[in-house]
Scaffold this active site. Structure first.
Site: not given
Ligand code: DGL
Length: 284
Positions: A10-11, A73, A152, A184, A186
């Site tokens: 993931d990012s 992600c 984050e 997402c 997150h």
């Molecule tokens: N967790 C991420 C997603 O599912 C990334 C969020 C991001 O890097 O902007 O899109």
């Protein structure tokens, strides 16, 4: 039987929600997790750039000998799943299709809300995936660019994040969605705030459990599930601030995050993903 680890990336820390689901469903499997916190968030970046990052990290994980890759992600899945699948020798799973399937199964009024990063919403990946399953569904999408930053920072409760969630979700609530895709990885960490705002009658869908089920199904089909004789090995890596990755990792996943290795960018990748070729990848 195959002892190799599952590769997940993931990012940042968001993909740990998917790791958690894989760990509980497949407790004997080893996992390598890569959080690209030096370049995350991906959401505001151009699609082509996110696709190149996804290709680079997948090549890196493949070189470490993983037996399957999970792009945990939505931004990277939306931008690059097909290219990564084309380029990898191991199977690659994304998170968009499982979330879309979960939403279509859950909705009763066929009005589905989708929230995600700018790159995910702009790619229309959820719209396509939902419409492929139910052409008549109404899909109301909304990019929520600041929510990833709250997660984050570890700020998943409190008045500031509540106000932000209300600002983004009010239009979806007004339009009567009965199902909301947390598009997402997150966002499951904001499930409490989002759930209270949307109300009990709205079903919240995240793809983590569905993805873990797909990983199990894939490994079982190939006879690649790991035996339970020795404990699994968990390896966490990041490209940026290790201290932040350790504290957030422990906060979101737990004591399994013992240490995080820092990996220098650009990633050292072998012949399968030579760097000069990344910019030559064509869009589907
Ligand atoms: N967790 C991420 C997603 O599912 C990334 C969020 C991001 O890097 O902007 O899109």
């Amino acid at each position: 039987m195959n002892d190799a680890p599952i590769g997940v990336f993931d990012s940042g820390v968001g993909g740990l929600t998917v790791v958690r689901a894989i760990m509980s469903r497949l407790p004997h499997e080893s996992i390598i997790y890569f959080g690209d916190n030096a370049r995350g968030p991906y959401g505001p970046r151009p699609i082509q750039e996110v696709r190149d990052f996804a290709l680079e990290i997948s090549g890196f994980l493949e070189d470490l000998g993983v037996k399957i890759i999970v792009i945990a992600c939505n931004s990277a899945t939306s931008a690059g799943l097909l290219e990564v699948q084309r380029r990898c020798r191991v199977p690659v799973l994304g998170v968009v299709e499982p979330g879309a399937r979960g939403a279509v199964q859950a909705t009763r009024n066929r009005r589905i809300g989708v929230i995600g990063t700018v790159v995910t919403i702009r790619s229309r990946a959820y719209l396509r995936a939902i419409r492929a399953l139910d052409a008549g569904a109404t899909v109301i999408s909304r990019a929520c660019p600041t929510l990833v930053d709250f997660v984050e920072r570890g700020e998943v409760e409190g008045p500031r994040v509540e106000a932000e969630v209300a600002k983004y979700l009010s239009p979806l609530k007004k339009r009567g969605v009965d199902t909301l895709v947390l598009g997402c990885t997150h966002y499951p960490l904001l499930r409490g705030v989002i759930g209270r705002f949307m109300g009990q009658e709205v079903r919240l869908i995240s793809s983590d459990e569905e993805v873990a089920r797909e990983v199990e199904e894939n490994l079982r089909r190939r006879g690649y599930l790991r035996a339970s004789d020795t404990p699994p090995n968990y390896r966490f890596m990041c490209s940026g601030d290790v201290g932040q990755a350790v504290s957030l990792g422990r906060f979101f996943l737990g004591p399994e995050v013992e240490e995080v290795e820092r990996v220098e960018l650009p990633l050292a990748s072998s012949g399968s993903f030579p760097k000069g070729h990344l910019s030559e990848v064509s869009c589907p």
